[in-house]
Design a protein around this motif. Structure first.
Motif, short mmCIF file in Angstrom:
data_model
loop_
_atom_site.label_atom_id
_atom_site.label_comp_id
_atom_site.label_asym_id
_atom_site.label_seq_id
_atom_site.Cartn_x
_atom_site.Cartn_y
_atom_site.Cartn_z
N ALA A 32 15.01 72.78 86.46
CA ALA A 32 14.59 74.12 86.87
C ALA A 32 14.22 74.13 88.35
CB ALA A 32 13.40 74.58 86.02
N GLU A 33 13.51 73.09 88.80
CA GLU A 33 13.14 72.99 90.21
C GLU A 33 14.39 72.85 91.08
OE1 GLU A 33 10.40 69.83 90.78
OE2 GLU A 33 8.79 70.77 89.61
N ASN A 36 16.15 76.19 91.28
CA ASN A 36 15.43 77.09 92.18
C ASN A 36 15.67 76.71 93.64
OD1 ASN A 36 13.63 79.23 92.75
ND2 ASN A 36 11.96 77.79 93.00
N ASP A 177 12.80 86.51 87.32
CA ASP A 177 12.67 85.15 86.78
C ASP A 177 12.16 84.17 87.82
OD1 ASP A 177 13.61 86.14 84.37
OD2 ASP A 177 15.68 85.51 84.74
N LYS A 178 12.60 84.35 89.07
CA LYS A 178 12.18 83.43 90.13
C LYS A 178 10.69 83.55 90.44
CE LYS A 178 16.28 81.77 91.04
NZ LYS A 178 16.59 80.34 90.74
N GLU A 180 8.16 83.77 88.41
CA GLU A 180 7.31 83.02 87.48
C GLU A 180 5.94 83.70 87.34
OE1 GLU A 180 7.16 79.05 88.97
OE2 GLU A 180 9.29 78.66 88.63
N GLN A 182 2.58 85.36 85.93
CA GLN A 182 1.61 85.01 84.91
C GLN A 182 1.43 86.18 83.96
OE1 GLN A 182 0.29 81.87 84.68
NE2 GLN A 182 1.73 81.46 86.36
N ARG A 186 1.89 90.26 84.63
CA ARG A 186 2.84 91.08 83.89
C ARG A 186 2.15 92.32 83.31
NH1 ARG A 186 7.70 88.90 82.27
NH2 ARG A 186 8.13 86.81 83.06
N GLN A 275 5.12 84.07 95.60
CA GLN A 275 5.89 85.07 94.86
C GLN A 275 6.43 86.17 95.79
OE1 GLN A 275 2.71 85.96 92.11
NE2 GLN A 275 3.72 84.89 90.42
N CYS A 278 9.32 84.67 97.62
CA CYS A 278 10.45 84.53 96.69
C CYS A 278 11.14 85.87 96.46
CB CYS A 278 9.96 83.96 95.36
SG CYS A 278 9.82 82.17 95.32
#
Length: 349
Positions: A32-33, A36, A177-178, A180, A182, A186, A275, A278
């Motif tokens: 996953a890392e 990304n 999705d990128k 991530e 919490q 959300r 975030q 990103c």
């Protein structure tokens, strides 16, 4: 084989299975890392490719202009086209900021978090929010340019919002999705989205009534103008009423402007610096669509369907029936008439 031997072998196999499970989890996390990091690299390469193509185009035009026998008029036209296609300052500033964020995210993925990188990410994220707020407050026109920018092109409006090969829903889902997010983030985003859409509906409904009043007022002005020589007062009164409706429309648009600005500013405050960076990087070549991202979160939560509409359709169905009914139109007419009556007794605003 004795019962003790079987038990020991069973425990050994369970330990091996547990170790393999942990190893598999580590591999998934590493994959996953890596994915990304590769995605961030793709954005960096896209930015570099754009710059190279732009330089090549500029050099080609200049070379063409210097060739013997070249069509001077055509060459000058190409040079002027390049100069006139320069993006507004806000687009250039935003693009430089995204390039800086790409570098920071690559360092973060390669070397991990450090006080210096954390500080640089926070500074870049603050710069993005400041750029957004400054643009939205001082220039609605530049704000519109920023939100519809396509950084792959010289012209900020050269490309449609989405190409046939690009599904906007997939783009914003990938960006979501990128991030991530919490669980608490959300929940806050879903709540903000609901409040924003409700405020936007109310503003839109009010504007429908105002526009209806403007349409009627324009007709009254035209009718009064035909008899201005014998009844000037009627013409003046109709003009004042129309001016009042125009003022209401401007106030309504300003309110909607604030609703959008407050929504974006609040969502940005919910995210941490990584975030925010990103969102800007993985939204390339576009500016992050925070409502689309919030809708992706709501769809994943089950609060709305794949079209971004609430799963509970009671309110939407009731509203549609009202719009189709004569009673709803009567309410719009009453709102318009009350605005005109207020204008006639209260003057202009």
């Amino acid at each position: 084989m004795s019962g003790m031997d079987v038990q020991a072998e069973k425990q050994s196999m369970e330990q091996q299975l547990e170790a393999l499970t942990l190893q598999l989890d580590d591999m998934k996390a590493n994959n996953a890392e890596a994915a990304n990091h590769n995605s961030t690299l793709e954005k960096a390469i896209a930015l570099k490719d754009y710059e190279v193509a732009k330089l090549q185009e500029s050099n080609h035009v200049m070379d063409t202009a210097s060739l013997p026998g070249a069509d001077l008029k055509a060459s000058l036209h190409n040079i002027v086209s390049i100069r006139s296609s320069t993006k507004p300052h806000v687009i250039q500033e935003y693009k430089q900021l995204v390039k800086h964020m790409v570098g920071l995210l690559l360092i973060l993925g390669r070397e991990g978090s450090s006080p210096a990188v954390t500080q640089d990410l926070a500074s870049a994220a603050s710069s993005l929010v400041l750029l957004f707020m400054r643009t939205f407050i001082f220039s609605a026109h530049d704000a519109a340019r920023l939100m519809k920018a396509n950084l792959e092109y010289d012209h900020y409006e050269a490309a449609p919002a989405s190409s046939p090969q690009e599904d906007p829903k997939q783009l914003w889902q990938a960006v979501t999705d990128k991030l991530e997010l919490q669980p608490e983030q959300r929940r806050h985003m879903i709540s903000l989205r609901q409040h924003f859409l409700q405020s936007l509906r109310e503003c839109h409904d009010s504007r429908e009534a105002i526009c209806l009043g403007l349409q009627q007022g324009t007709q009254k002005v035209q009718t009064a103008y035909d008899t201005i020589e014998t009844d000037a007062q009627a013409y003046v009164l109709s003009m004042l009423e129309l001016h009042h409706e125009s003022s209401q429309l401007r106030n309504n648009l300003r309110k909607q402007h604030r609703i959008w600005m407050d929504f974006y500013a609040t969502v940005f405050r919910l995210w941490d610096a990584r975030q925010t960076c990103c969102a800007a990087v993985h939204s390339f070549p576009r500016f992050p669509d925070l409502l689309a991202i919030s809708s992706c979160v709501a769809i994943m939560d089950g609060s709305c369907n794949a079209d971004g509409q609430p799963c509970d359709t009671t309110f939407r169905t009731h509203k549609l029936e009202m719009k189709r009914s004569p009673r709803y139109m009567h309410r719009l007419l009453a709102h318009s008439s009350s605005g005109s009556h207020h204008s006639a007794h209260g003057g202009t605003s």
